[in-house]
Motif scaffolding. Structure first.
Motif, PDB file in Angstrom:
ATOM      1  N   ASP A 148       8.135   3.013  -5.009  1.00 37.02           N
ATOM      2  CA  ASP A 148       7.471   2.398  -4.036  1.00 37.02           C
ATOM      3  C   ASP A 148       8.638   1.306  -3.390  1.00 37.02           C
ATOM      4  O   ASP A 148       9.314   0.368  -3.929  1.00 37.02           O
ATOM      5  CB  ASP A 148       6.060   1.145  -4.965  1.00 37.02           C
ATOM      6  CG  ASP A 148       5.066   0.995  -3.923  1.00 37.02           C
ATOM      7  OD1 ASP A 148       4.542   1.800  -3.683  1.00 37.02           O
ATOM      8  OD2 ASP A 148       4.672  -0.734  -3.981  1.00 37.02           O
ATOM      9  N   HIS A 186       5.407  -7.486  -3.374  1.00 35.25           N
ATOM     10  CA  HIS A 186       6.665  -6.656  -4.845  1.00 35.25           C
ATOM     11  C   HIS A 186       6.870  -5.583  -4.065  1.00 35.25           C
ATOM     12  O   HIS A 186       6.305  -5.025  -3.089  1.00 35.25           O
ATOM     13  CB  HIS A 186       5.518  -5.292  -5.310  1.00 35.25           C
ATOM     14  CG  HIS A 186       4.371  -4.679  -4.870  1.00 35.25           C
ATOM     15  ND1 HIS A 186       3.329  -5.494  -3.882  1.00 35.25           N
ATOM     16  CD2 HIS A 186       4.389  -3.700  -4.840  1.00 35.25           C
ATOM     17  CE1 HIS A 186       2.615  -4.180  -4.058  1.00 35.25           C
ATOM     18  NE2 HIS A 186       3.520  -3.027  -4.552  1.00 35.25           N
ATOM     19  N   HIS A 188       8.358  -0.965   0.413  1.00 37.80           N
ATOM     20  CA  HIS A 188       7.789  -1.709   0.973  1.00 37.80           C
ATOM     21  C   HIS A 188       8.515  -2.615   2.159  1.00 37.80           C
ATOM     22  O   HIS A 188       9.288  -2.924   1.488  1.00 37.80           O
ATOM     23  CB  HIS A 188       6.971  -2.670   0.687  1.00 37.80           C
ATOM     24  CG  HIS A 188       5.541  -1.851  -0.821  1.00 37.80           C
ATOM     25  ND1 HIS A 188       4.658  -0.964  -0.115  1.00 37.80           N
ATOM     26  CD2 HIS A 188       5.026  -2.388  -1.205  1.00 37.80           C
ATOM     27  CE1 HIS A 188       4.268  -0.407  -0.392  1.00 37.80           C
ATOM     28  NE2 HIS A 188       4.114  -1.374  -1.622  1.00 37.80           N
ATOM     29  N   ASP A 193      -1.624   1.654   3.447  1.00 37.95           N
ATOM     30  CA  ASP A 193      -0.469   2.047   1.438  1.00 37.95           C
ATOM     31  C   ASP A 193      -0.358   3.507   1.142  1.00 37.95           C
ATOM     32  O   ASP A 193      -0.697   4.456   1.898  1.00 37.95           O
ATOM     33  CB  ASP A 193      -1.208   0.897   0.749  1.00 37.95           C
ATOM     34  CG  ASP A 193      -0.236   0.596  -0.580  1.00 37.95           C
ATOM     35  OD1 ASP A 193       1.012   1.344  -0.711  1.00 37.95           O
ATOM     36  OD2 ASP A 193      -0.477  -0.461  -1.113  1.00 37.95           O
ATOM     37  N   SER A 250       0.394  -4.610   2.249  1.00 42.44           N
ATOM     38  CA  SER A 250      -0.918  -4.197   1.463  1.00 42.44           C
ATOM     39  C   SER A 250      -0.693  -5.204   0.756  1.00 42.44           C
ATOM     40  O   SER A 250      -1.306  -5.943  -0.572  1.00 42.44           O
ATOM     41  CB  SER A 250       0.095  -3.249   0.390  1.00 42.44           C
ATOM     42  OG  SER A 250       1.323  -3.848  -0.216  1.00 42.44           O
TER      43      SER A 250
HETATM   44 ZN    ZN Z   1       3.106  -1.330  -3.366  1.00 44.68          ZN
END
Ligand code: ZN
Ligand code: VGL
Length: 188
Positions: free
Chosen positions: A59, A78, A61, A110, A67
């Motif tokens: 993941d 996160h 970001h 997302d 998100s």
């Molecule tokens: Zn995420």
């Protein structure tokens, strides 16, 4: 425990989002998220011995991703690109040949699934992968979405239950039921 004989030609191991932020002490901690790491290392070792490809998703970001709860999204901030929280768990023993699949970079929505606009389905097809072994974090979010997409792609999907953990227990049991309904084989 898996060994070389667990795998056959046309298999791949797909490890989802085993990143610091999803482990205890991280920004979006999953209970005992780090407990799967020694189990995953066994699977990685067995896959290596069998000459099976290993894919690891992350993941990833941008800062202030949509998100994040600060932006009206569902999650605390996160896995921000290049942060320590976005790094793979330091005890995950990734071999040099492991291929990273990056997702969650889109600004407008997302991406829970490692198949979501990453080209992974085409990559697996090009390598003649027909069966995938999936594990990682979180069972009820990105593992769920990834396994469902893998099944939709027509792959034979095995979920390694001992090497995944949910954000919530209820979400985890729902996800298992849903995955089984979708034809995913849950390995106890
Ligand atoms: Zn995420
Ligand atoms: C995930 C929540 C938000 C996951 C990613 O990898 O399961 N969960 N972003």
């Amino acid at each position: 425990m898996p060994d070389k004989a667990t795998f056959r030609k046309g298999d791949a191991l797909l490890i989802v989002d085993v990143q610091n932020d999803f482990c205890p002490g991280g920004a979006l901690p999953i209970e005992a998220g780090d407990a799967i790491v020694p189990v995953l290392n066994e699977w990685i070792n067995a896959a290596e011995n069998a000459g099976i490809r290993i894919y690891v998703s992350r993941d990833w970001h941008p800062e202030s991703h949509m998100s994040f709860d600060s932006e009206g999204g569902a999650w605390p901030p996160h896995c921000i690109q290049d942060s320590d929280g976005a790094a793979f768990h330091s005890e995950l023993s990734l071999p040099a040949g492991a291929v990273i699949v990056t997702k969650g970079t889109r600004f407008d929505r997302d991406q829970y699934s490692a198949f979501d606009e990453t080209g992974l389905a085409d990559e697996l097809a090009r390598r003649n992968v027909r069966r995938v072994w999936i594990a990682g974090l979180a069972l009820d979010v990105c593992v769920r979405a990834t396994a469902l997409d893998a099944a939709k792609e027509g792959l034979e999907v095995h979920l390694i239950k001992t090497a995944t953990r949910p954000v919530t227990l209820e979400g985890g049991s729902k996800a298992l039921e849903e995955l089984e309904r979708a034809g995913v084989i849950v390995e106890e």
